[in-house]
Design a protein around this motif. Sequence first.
Motif, short mmCIF file in Angstrom:
data_model
loop_
_atom_site.label_atom_id
_atom_site.label_comp_id
_atom_site.label_asym_id
_atom_site.label_seq_id
_atom_site.Cartn_x
_atom_site.Cartn_y
_atom_site.Cartn_z
N UNK A 202 -3.23 20.45 -5.21
CA UNK A 202 -2.46 20.05 -6.04
C UNK A 202 -3.86 19.18 -7.20
N UNK A 203 -3.67 19.89 -8.53
CA UNK A 203 -4.39 19.51 -9.54
C UNK A 203 -4.04 18.08 -10.34
N UNK A 204 -4.62 17.59 -11.18
CA UNK A 204 -4.26 16.38 -11.73
C UNK A 204 -5.09 15.08 -11.51
N UNK A 205 -6.01 14.59 -12.64
CA UNK A 205 -6.81 13.28 -12.24
C UNK A 205 -6.05 12.32 -13.12
N UNK A 206 -5.46 12.19 -14.12
CA UNK A 206 -4.94 11.36 -15.05
C UNK A 206 -3.55 11.18 -14.74
N UNK A 207 -3.25 9.84 -14.11
CA UNK A 207 -1.97 9.53 -13.58
C UNK A 207 -1.30 8.18 -14.09
N UNK A 208 -0.16 8.25 -14.34
CA UNK A 208 0.63 6.80 -14.63
C UNK A 208 1.95 7.14 -14.04
N UNK A 209 2.24 5.82 -13.65
CA UNK A 209 3.53 5.80 -13.03
C UNK A 209 4.06 4.60 -12.29
N UNK A 210 4.80 4.37 -11.09
CA UNK A 210 5.17 3.12 -10.67
C UNK A 210 4.91 3.13 -9.19
N UNK A 211 4.35 2.17 -8.71
CA UNK A 211 4.04 1.88 -7.20
C UNK A 211 5.33 1.82 -6.36
N UNK A 212 5.46 3.02 -5.48
CA UNK A 212 6.75 3.27 -4.83
C UNK A 212 6.83 2.67 -3.35
N UNK A 213 5.36 2.67 -2.82
CA UNK A 213 5.50 2.32 -1.55
C UNK A 213 4.01 1.59 -0.96
N UNK A 214 4.09 0.92 -0.20
CA UNK A 214 2.51 0.13 0.11
C UNK A 214 2.39 0.27 1.71
N UNK A 215 1.02 0.51 1.85
CA UNK A 215 0.39 0.19 3.10
C UNK A 215 0.03 -0.82 3.70
N UNK A 216 -0.11 -0.96 4.96
CA UNK A 216 -0.71 -2.35 5.55
C UNK A 216 -2.05 -2.87 4.75
N UNK A 217 -1.87 -4.12 4.55
CA UNK A 217 -2.85 -5.06 4.00
C UNK A 217 -3.11 -4.85 2.41
N UNK A 218 -1.75 -4.20 1.63
CA UNK A 218 -2.02 -4.06 0.15
C UNK A 218 -1.02 -5.23 0.09
N UNK A 219 -1.46 -6.11 -1.27
CA UNK A 219 -0.78 -7.04 -2.05
C UNK A 219 0.85 -6.47 -2.37
N UNK A 220 1.78 -7.15 -2.03
CA UNK A 220 3.02 -6.89 -2.26
C UNK A 220 3.34 -6.96 -3.56
N UNK A 221 2.73 -7.68 -4.48
CA UNK A 221 2.83 -7.67 -5.91
C UNK A 221 2.72 -6.44 -6.53
N UNK A 222 2.23 -5.40 -6.03
CA UNK A 222 2.02 -4.19 -6.54
C UNK A 222 3.24 -3.22 -6.58
N UNK A 223 4.15 -3.64 -5.69
CA UNK A 223 5.50 -2.87 -5.30
C UNK A 223 6.28 -2.97 -6.63
N UNK A 224 6.58 -1.76 -7.21
CA UNK A 224 7.59 -1.58 -8.44
C UNK A 224 6.63 -1.99 -9.71
#
Length: 349
Positions: A60-82
């Motif tokens: 899968x190609x593509x280096x430049x990405x913009x979007x919305x944080x959909x899910x988090x792994x362990x240890x990631x600040x919950x404020x990123x979600x959404x």
Amino acid sequence: MRAVVFHAHGGPEQLVLTELPDPVAGPGQVVVRVHACALNRLDLWVRNGLPGSRLPLPHVLGSDIAGVVESLGAGVDAAWLGRAVLVNPGLSCGTCEACLSGWDNLCPQYRILGETAPGGYAERVLVPAANLLARPECLDTITAAAAPLTFLTAWQMLTVRAQVGPGQLVLIHAVGSGVGVAGLQIARLHGARVIALASSEAKLARARELGAEFTVRSDAPDWEKQVRALAPVGKRGVDVVFEHTGAATWEASLRLARRGGTIVTCGASSGHAAVTDLRQVFFRQLQVLGSTMGSKAHLHRIVLLMARGALRPVVDRCFPLAEAAEAQRYLDRREQFGKVVLTLDAGAT
């Protein structure tokens, strides 16, 4: 999830729309729902096949990405979600000497999304949380996707490697490309005077709108003489040559640099086997500098400047994900001024 992949190296006809398993975030990782992904010439090189590369396929190609944080792994600040984000495309270990010194793009494990790691030609992408940047409100999703790789590359080239400063004369090749547009803006931001080269009057007009003081058609047989004829250039030459075209322009770039001047290069779109007359280098004491990407810290600075309106990505044209092959053909024709962007969300703006 839907994704565009290639199963074999070759032309744009190798790109196919398919279904892939959704990624799952592990510790320290997030899944970003991709709304837009900008193209780079790197995409074409990887699709064609890089010498010595053994890339697992399909890819899968593509280096430049913009979007919305959909899910988090362990240890990631919950404020990123959404949150609406753009993604730094450079991946590194985060613990080696290079990473800890702020040169994570020199990490022995350094990779780039879409080059040697799965990228953004897909509805979802898995990235480290450390690679997230909040999208400034002043940038829409499509414009944000046009920012990371080229601005990060041009920033390191000019501010770190060449150390461009007020009043310096900077010659920028292929100013209509993504990295050329970024380089023009960054040079002007630091007070430099810019000579822009491009293959059409329309591109040169856009370059003047962005602050280029002088413009020259690069498809003219005597373009080098035309640059030399500019009053600030003359026999002296330019302070900095912003190179990314390679073999077709390299010898002229060496000649046009002033004594003690700098040529900084990040690519070779016209070919990498360039001829270097070493007498030009040592007699005239030129600096020839290589540059690839930039540190994660630099992109934070760049995004802050975009939030203040001091820098702004330029989008030429958008294509839906399913038309990725046509988007690459368009990019390869070098008709664009700025970035070509794939949209993956009907509401992406």
